[in-house]
Design a protein around this motif. Structure first.
Motif, PDB file in Angstrom:
ATOM      1  N   TRP A  90       0.825  -1.211   0.000  1.00 17.81           N
ATOM      2  CA  TRP A  90       0.000   0.000   0.000  1.00 17.81           C
ATOM      3  C   TRP A  90       0.862   1.265   0.000  1.00 17.81           C
ATOM      4  N   PHE A 109       1.487   7.263  -4.969  1.00 14.91           N
ATOM      5  CA  PHE A 109       0.661   7.764  -6.069  1.00 14.91           C
ATOM      6  C   PHE A 109      -0.403   8.735  -5.560  1.00 14.91           C
ATOM      7  N   GLY A 110      -0.807   8.597  -4.313  1.00 10.03           N
ATOM      8  CA  GLY A 110      -1.741   9.559  -3.721  1.00 10.03           C
ATOM      9  C   GLY A 110      -1.125  10.947  -3.638  1.00 10.03           C
ATOM     10  N   VAL A 119       0.478   2.937  -3.212  1.00  9.32           N
ATOM     11  CA  VAL A 119      -0.749   3.730  -3.303  1.00  9.32           C
ATOM     12  C   VAL A 119      -0.567   5.080  -2.618  1.00  9.32           C
TER      13      VAL A 119
END
Length: 85
Positions: A65, A71-72, A68
């Motif tokens: 994660w 990329f957030g 993620v």
């Protein structure tokens, strides 16, 4: 063959000074570029650190994660970029 009609253009009139002064909003958006670049770099660094440390850093309990999260940050940079004028 019939001739086409000549189109007349409407005369241009300048808007009054008082109307023009109220419609212009002066905003200082100098904060957008540094924040946008910071989000991009933080997201990139987060992903690079995750891969270089083979998943031990930045937060081990997140596991994959972490990608993620990186990329957030990058998506947040694109979100901030919409405020740029």
């Amino acid at each position: 063959m019939p001739k086409s009609r000549i189109r007349k253009k409407a005369e241009f009139t300048t808007p009054s000074a008082s109307k023009q002064a109220t419609s212009i909003k002066l905003t200082n958006r100098s904060w957008v570029a540094p924040i946008m670049l910071a989000f991009f770099l933080i997201g990139l660094a987060w992903i690079v650190v995750f891969y270089v440390t083979e998943g031990d850093l930045p937060i081990k309990s997140f596991g994959n994660w972490n990608i993620v999260v990186g990329f957030g940050f990058i998506a947040a940079g694109f979100g901030v970029s919409t405020q740029w004028k």
